[in-house]
Design an enzyme around this catalytic site. Structure first.
Site, PDB file in Angstrom:
ATOM      1  N   ARG A 123      22.765  28.678  21.401  1.00 39.97           N
ATOM      2  CA  ARG A 123      22.252  30.378  20.963  1.00 39.97           C
ATOM      3  C   ARG A 123      21.092  30.002  20.182  1.00 39.97           C
ATOM      4  NH1 ARG A 123      23.667  34.848  23.111  1.00 39.97           N
ATOM      5  NH2 ARG A 123      23.642  35.963  21.294  1.00 39.97           N
TER       6      ARG A 123
ATOM      7  N   ARG B 154      39.174  28.026  10.172  1.00 40.65           N
ATOM      8  CA  ARG B 154      39.940  28.582   9.058  1.00 40.65           C
ATOM      9  C   ARG B 154      39.032  29.854   8.396  1.00 40.65           C
ATOM     10  NH1 ARG B 154      37.003  24.037   7.645  1.00 40.65           N
ATOM     11  NH2 ARG B 154      35.887  24.160   5.715  1.00 40.65           N
TER      12      ARG B 154
ATOM     13  N   GLU C 177      17.044  39.137  11.536  1.00 43.05           N
ATOM     14  CA  GLU C 177      17.532  37.946  12.341  1.00 43.05           C
ATOM     15  C   GLU C 177      18.133  38.523  13.751  1.00 43.05           C
ATOM     16  OE1 GLU C 177      20.164  34.386  11.483  1.00 43.05           O
ATOM     17  OE2 GLU C 177      18.553  34.688  10.114  1.00 43.05           O
TER      18      GLU C 177
ATOM     19  N   ASP D 102      25.350  21.127   8.297  1.00 39.59           N
ATOM     20  CA  ASP D 102      24.915  21.451   6.997  1.00 39.59           C
ATOM     21  C   ASP D 102      23.696  20.518   6.372  1.00 39.59           C
ATOM     22  OD1 ASP D 102      26.503  23.911   6.604  1.00 39.59           O
ATOM     23  OD2 ASP D 102      27.993  22.937   5.482  1.00 39.59           O
TER      24      ASP D 102
ATOM     25  N   ARG E 146      39.956  34.430  -0.480  1.00 38.35           N
ATOM     26  CA  ARG E 146      40.014  34.127  -1.971  1.00 38.35           C
ATOM     27  C   ARG E 146      40.828  35.307  -2.621  1.00 38.35           C
ATOM     28  NH1 ARG E 146      33.927  32.153  -3.088  1.00 38.35           N
ATOM     29  NH2 ARG E 146      33.703  30.420  -1.947  1.00 38.35           N
TER      30      ARG E 146
ATOM     31  N   TYR F  18      26.160  21.504  14.670  1.00 36.54           N
ATOM     32  CA  TYR F  18      25.424  22.086  13.665  1.00 36.54           C
ATOM     33  C   TYR F  18      26.016  21.424  12.299  1.00 36.54           C
ATOM     34  CZ  TYR F  18      23.935  25.967  10.762  1.00 36.54           C
ATOM     35  OH  TYR F  18      23.161  26.566   9.926  1.00 36.54           O
TER      36      TYR F  18
END
Length: 367
Positions: free
Chosen positions: A249, A172, A300, A350, A176, A348
């Site tokens: 990665r 998604r 980065e 949070d 906003r 992955y």
């Protein structure tokens, strides 16, 4: 040699959370880590009086009140709000995609104008599912946003064309239609005052910690060191890659100390053009509203992963997920070992999800 209730492999958030919960329950824990420091990828170190996020920006955010109250037992959090910018050539855009972005992109000033502009640029799929990431993005936001803010950044991040990436990467795209630059929707957000390392140090209080220690070498010499192992390393490595290597990665970080008070005016600026080799520049002092005559920035650079490099992002495509399922089946057969974290679970997470998962494991294993 002392025998412990738990050998915890990895001194990051998962290992530290489990260690804290185990010691509270009267269990003995030995925590080892191959790195020379605790806190895993959340490790922060002071450079020029600035807490530097060594392995990239880590902003704690959660809607889980219990997790928020839990981490606040170990540290005070500031009121930092993640509001990154995206730079395409000489143009700057607010993220996530919101009315500021649409105004900067097209000059529109109302939600109706923004919606009409996006609708006019959308790719029509005629009812079929998107076949790749490019189609997914074009069908959601149209070509201007895709070409300036998604395509180059994503292809650098994953090292392949958007046409060769699965649409699931963009499950998604939040749009906003308000002037709100807060990247996260979570109720609680901030960064530990004084950095994550001190927070994790407090979580590990009561456990023995040994750093710069390879698990496989250590367990060969100390096979009976603990009743149970909590393993947060790579699950395929634990099983000696018997089914093959899972793909990731990696990232490369290049720090620079600058004799300027303020380099870019924001903690995180993404560089979305394909011809810029790095994906973002982090200016660390802004995470804690720092002042002073100097600044520390980090560029980065995404990198292909190979053994010896740190695996950061699992490539959760169909092939790798099927391979992980084989390793997960092996893991279930090891009643003396429990796997956790992004490498142990090949996902992955949070930070709040890592902590919640470790808390749940502690209840399951210890009670």
């Amino acid at each position: 040699m002392m025998k412990y209730d738990f050998l915890i492999v990895g001194a990051g958030l998962f290992g530290a959370t489990f260690a804290h919960e185990a010691t509270l329950r009267g269990k003995s824990c030995l925590v080892i880590d191959k790195r020379p420091h605790i806190a895993g990828n959340t490790f922060t170190e002071e450079i020029e009086g600035i807490e530097v996020h060594t392995y990239g920006a880590h902003i704690f955010h959660t809607s889980d009140k219990a997790v928020w109250e839990y981490v606040n037992k170990f540290t005070d959090f500031n009121n930092y709000i993640n509001s990154p910018l995206a730079r395409f050539e000489d143009e700057l855009y607010n993220l996530p995609f919101n009315m500021n972005t649409f105004c900067q992109m097209w000059g529109v000033t109302t939600p109706a104008e923004a919606k009409n502009k996006i609708e006019s640029q959308k790719l029509s799929l005629d009812g079929r599912e998107p076949r790749n990431l490019e189609e997914q993005a074009l069908s959601l936001v149209g070509h201007d946003i895709y070409e300036k803010l998604i395509q180059g950044y994503t292809e650098k991040q994953w090292g392949r064309s958007c046409k060769d990436l699965p649409p699931s990467i963009l499950k998604r795209l939040p749009l906003r239609f308000t002037f709100d630059n807060n990247y996260f929707n979570d109720r609680y957000q901030g960064i530990p005052i004084g950095g994550y390392t001190e927070m994790v140090r407090r979580m590990l209080d009561g456990s023995e910690v040994i750093l710069s220690t390879d698990y496989f070498e250590y367990i060969t010499k100390n096979p009976n060191i603990a009743e149970t192992t909590i393993y947060t390393g790579a699950i395929d490595e634990f099983f000696d890659y018997c089914y093959g290597e899972l793909e990731y990665r990696s990232l490369r970080f290049v720090n620079e100390v600058l004799s300027v008070e303020n380099f870019q005016g924001n903690a995180v600026v993404n560089y979305t053009a394909a011809d810029i080799p790095f994906t973002r520049i982090i200016e660390h002092k802004h995470f804690e509203f720092g002042t002073g005559a100097k600044s520390v920035i980090t560029r980065e650079f995404p990198a292909a992963w190979k053994k010896g490099l740190e695996p950061y992002y699992p490539i959760n495509d169909e092939k790798n997920n099927a391979l992980y399922d084989k390793y997960k089946t092996l893991a279930r057969q090891r009643r003396d070992v429990h796997f956790g974290g992004r490498l142990g679970r090949y996902a992955y997470f949070d930070m709040d999800k890592v902590i919640a998962d470790a808390l749940a494991l502690a209840v399951s294993v210890i009670g």
